[in-house]
Scaffold this active site. Structure first.
Site, PDB file in Angstrom:
ATOM      1  N   TYR A  52       0.831  -1.217   0.000  1.00  0.00           N
ATOM      2  CA  TYR A  52       0.000   0.000   0.000  1.00  0.00           C
ATOM      3  C   TYR A  52       0.861   1.261   0.000  1.00  0.00           C
ATOM      4  CZ  TYR A  52      -4.167  -2.783   0.349  1.00  0.00           C
ATOM      5  OH  TYR A  52      -5.175  -3.677   0.059  1.00  0.00           O
ATOM      6  N   ILE A  91      -9.957   3.160  -4.340  1.00  0.00           N
ATOM      7  CA  ILE A  91      -9.403   3.761  -3.129  1.00  0.00           C
ATOM      8  C   ILE A  91      -8.555   4.989  -3.463  1.00  0.00           C
ATOM      9  CG2 ILE A  91      -9.541   1.598  -1.833  1.00  0.00           C
ATOM     10  CD1 ILE A  91      -6.547   1.192  -2.248  1.00  0.00           C
ATOM     11  N   HIS A 107     -14.885   0.845  -0.639  1.00  0.00           N
ATOM     12  CA  HIS A 107     -13.722   0.006  -0.300  1.00  0.00           C
ATOM     13  C   HIS A 107     -12.633   0.806   0.412  1.00  0.00           C
ATOM     14  CE1 HIS A 107     -14.841  -3.217  -3.557  1.00  0.00           C
ATOM     15  NE2 HIS A 107     -15.600  -3.276  -2.486  1.00  0.00           N
ATOM     16  N   CYS A 115      -6.716   3.434  13.012  1.00  0.00           N
ATOM     17  CA  CYS A 115      -6.054   2.862  14.181  1.00  0.00           C
ATOM     18  C   CYS A 115      -6.817   1.622  14.629  1.00  0.00           C
ATOM     19  CB  CYS A 115      -5.998   3.895  15.302  1.00  0.00           C
ATOM     20  SG  CYS A 115      -5.258   3.224  16.804  1.00  0.00           S
ATOM     21  N   CYS A 134      -0.217   6.204  16.321  1.00  0.00           N
ATOM     22  CA  CYS A 134      -1.525   6.849  16.157  1.00  0.00           C
ATOM     23  C   CYS A 134      -1.505   8.197  16.872  1.00  0.00           C
ATOM     24  CB  CYS A 134      -2.620   5.945  16.728  1.00  0.00           C
ATOM     25  SG  CYS A 134      -4.232   6.771  16.733  1.00  0.00           S
ATOM     26  N   ASN A 200     -18.082   0.155 -20.150  1.00  0.00           N
ATOM     27  CA  ASN A 200     -16.890  -0.644 -19.838  1.00  0.00           C
ATOM     28  C   ASN A 200     -16.121  -0.937 -21.122  1.00  0.00           C
ATOM     29  OD1 ASN A 200     -15.811  -1.774 -17.321  1.00  0.00           O
ATOM     30  ND2 ASN A 200     -15.819  -3.719 -18.409  1.00  0.00           N
ATOM     31  N   GLU A 202     -14.593  -3.728 -21.842  1.00  0.00           N
ATOM     32  CA  GLU A 202     -14.823  -5.094 -22.330  1.00  0.00           C
ATOM     33  C   GLU A 202     -16.148  -5.606 -21.785  1.00  0.00           C
ATOM     34  OE1 GLU A 202     -10.128  -6.162 -21.549  1.00  0.00           O
ATOM     35  OE2 GLU A 202     -11.660  -6.582 -20.060  1.00  0.00           O
ATOM     36  N   ALA A 218     -13.618   4.793 -20.804  1.00  0.00           N
ATOM     37  CA  ALA A 218     -14.417   5.685 -19.956  1.00  0.00           C
ATOM     38  C   ALA A 218     -14.144   7.148 -20.292  1.00  0.00           C
ATOM     39  CB  ALA A 218     -14.102   5.405 -18.481  1.00  0.00           C
TER      40      ALA A 218
HETATM   41  P1  OAD Z   1     -11.229  -4.829 -12.249  1.00  0.00           P
HETATM   42  O1  OAD Z   1      -9.773  -4.688 -12.475  1.00  0.00           O
HETATM   43  O2  OAD Z   1     -11.746  -6.154 -11.814  1.00  0.00           O
HETATM   44  O3  OAD Z   1     -12.020  -4.438 -13.565  1.00  0.00           O
HETATM   45  C1  OAD Z   1     -11.771  -3.255 -14.252  1.00  0.00           C
HETATM   46  C2  OAD Z   1     -12.710  -3.193 -15.441  1.00  0.00           C
HETATM   47  O4  OAD Z   1     -12.468  -1.963 -16.097  1.00  0.00           O
HETATM   48  C3  OAD Z   1     -12.502  -4.298 -16.483  1.00  0.00           C
HETATM   49  O5  OAD Z   1     -13.767  -4.881 -16.808  1.00  0.00           O
HETATM   50  C4  OAD Z   1     -11.917  -3.573 -17.692  1.00  0.00           C
HETATM   51  O6  OAD Z   1     -12.397  -4.091 -18.931  1.00  0.00           O
HETATM   52  C5  OAD Z   1     -12.448  -2.166 -17.498  1.00  0.00           C
HETATM   53  N1  OAD Z   1     -11.582  -1.112 -18.071  1.00  0.00           N
HETATM   54  C6  OAD Z   1     -10.236  -1.080 -18.173  1.00  0.00           C
HETATM   55  N2  OAD Z   1      -9.814   0.061 -18.732  1.00  0.00           N
HETATM   56  C7  OAD Z   1     -10.934   0.797 -18.982  1.00  0.00           C
HETATM   57  C8  OAD Z   1     -11.176   2.081 -19.557  1.00  0.00           C
HETATM   58  N3  OAD Z   1     -10.182   2.857 -19.982  1.00  0.00           N
HETATM   59  N4  OAD Z   1     -12.454   2.502 -19.663  1.00  0.00           N
HETATM   60  C9  OAD Z   1     -13.490   1.720 -19.236  1.00  0.00           C
HETATM   61  N5  OAD Z   1     -13.316   0.492 -18.692  1.00  0.00           N
HETATM   62  C10 OAD Z   1     -12.060   0.037 -18.560  1.00  0.00           C
HETATM   63  O7  OAD Z   1     -11.651  -3.664 -11.209  1.00  0.00           O
HETATM   64  P2  OAD Z   1     -12.938  -3.535 -10.288  1.00  0.00           P
HETATM   65  O8  OAD Z   1     -14.134  -4.115 -10.927  1.00  0.00           O
HETATM   66  O9  OAD Z   1     -12.985  -2.115  -9.849  1.00  0.00           O
HETATM   67  O10 OAD Z   1     -11.532  -4.604  -4.128  1.00  0.00           O
HETATM   68  O11 OAD Z   1     -12.519  -4.419  -9.056  1.00  0.00           O
HETATM   69  C11 OAD Z   1     -13.379  -4.521  -7.971  1.00  0.00           C
HETATM   70  C12 OAD Z   1     -12.610  -4.752  -6.710  1.00  0.00           C
HETATM   71  O12 OAD Z   1     -11.700  -5.844  -6.837  1.00  0.00           O
HETATM   72  C13 OAD Z   1     -11.710  -3.630  -6.279  1.00  0.00           C
HETATM   73  O13 OAD Z   1     -12.367  -2.550  -5.671  1.00  0.00           O
HETATM   74  C14 OAD Z   1     -10.801  -4.296  -5.322  1.00  0.00           C
HETATM   75  C15 OAD Z   1     -10.473  -5.512  -6.139  1.00  0.00           C
HETATM   76  O14 OAD Z   1     -10.023  -6.599  -5.483  1.00  0.00           O
HETATM   77  C16 OAD Z   1     -10.893  -4.698  -2.958  1.00  0.00           C
HETATM   78  O15 OAD Z   1      -9.703  -4.531  -2.846  1.00  0.00           O
HETATM   79  C17 OAD Z   1     -11.788  -5.015  -1.809  1.00  0.00           C
END
Ligand code: OAD
Length: 230
Positions: A52, A91, A107, A115, A134, A200, A202, A218
């Site tokens: 992180y 995040i 998230h 803390c 902290c 999206n 894809e 996007a």
């Molecule tokens: P992902 O990485 O799973 O998915 C990202 C999506 O964005 C994919 O479907 C891509 O096709 C799409 N994408 C990529 N580039 C793009 C662009 N330029 N324009 C539009 N779409 C695009 O990410 P999340 O769905 O956000 O959680 O993942 C969900 C959660 O999984 C996160 O918040 C995190 C992770 O583990 C935690 O850490 C709890």
């Protein structure tokens, strides 16, 4: 119109923040379970802090900026005709930097610490580690990133389901639909009988559930969609 927008990693991809589910299925070289679970933090706090810390430093190194998709959502929030409820799985702070006044980070937030002794949440722009103290309670070795790990409860779920139940439109942007409960919001929206739109790059896990799905970047499609609403 009352609009609920859910964003995911894809909205920040064009800003230079890597998405989670790239071609190799790894998250910057780690399996998600290695670095994003409470068990991982107990097992190897140094690795989790380091992971992180790198992401926080990258977010702050001056190379990452909000893109036209973040800015378009800020324009939508400012519009007099519509009411926007913006919830993000991200995040990073790119929605805020793009001008969005009100963002629910379900998230958590990379630029905050929490803390584990007293629960205080504080701004955090530096590295965290076992030597961190902290400021609220003075304890040593008790700060963690204020992020939600796998197995933990996301923030704001009640508020989000109320917002969806009162909305006219639900829009998911840049999320693969792999991670619940966020992946289930489209089902809540369908149950509420409201319109659903996906933007999206894809086909996602949830594509078939949405009334309409627009395929592309996007940074191109979100400003277009916001223009259509004005
Ligand atoms: P992902 O990485 O799973 O998915 C990202 C999506 O964005 C994919 O479907 C891509 O096709 C799409 N994408 C990529 N580039 C793009 C662009 N330029 N324009 C539009 N779409 C695009 O990410 P999340 O769905 O956000 O959680 O993942 C969900 C959660 O999984 C996160 O918040 C995190 C992770 O583990 C935690 O850490 C709890």
């Amino acid at each position: 119109m009352n609009i609920v927008v859910l964003t995911g990693a894809g909205i920040s991809a064009e800003s230079g923040v890597p998405t989670f589910r790239g071609a190799d299925g790894l998250w910057e070289g780690h399996r998600v379970e290695e670095v994003a679970t409470p068990e991982a933090f107990v097992r190897d706090p140094h690795l989790v802090h380091h992971f992180y810390n790198l992401r926080r430093a990258k977010l702050l190194d001056g190379t990452i900026h909000p893109n036209p998709a973040h800015q378009a959502l800020a324009r939508l929030a400012a519009s007099k005709e519509h009411r926007l409820f913006l919830v993000t799985q991200n995040i990073d702070d790119l929605h805020e930097r793009g001008g969005s006044p009100d963002v629910l980070h379900m998230h958590g937030e990379l630029l905050k610490s929490r803390c584990t002794e007293c629960g205080a949440v504080a701004d955090c722009r530096e590295d965290l580690g076992r030597a961190s103290v902290c400021k609220a309670c003075g304890h040593l070795d008790c700060l963690r990133p204020h992020v939600v790990w796998f197995g933990e409860m996301p923030f704001g779920l009640d508020e989000i389901s109320v917002a969806i139940s009162q909305a006219d439109l639900f829009v998911a942007i840049g999320t693969s639909g792999n991670v619940y409960p966020a992946a289930g919001f489209v089902f809540l929206a369908r149950q509420a009988g409201i319109k659903t739109l996906e933007i999206n790059l894809e086909v996602s896990e949830g594509t078939r559930i949405f009334h309409e799905s627009r395929r592309g970047r996007a940074g191109d499609l979100v400003p277009q969609w916001v223009d259509e609403l004005q």
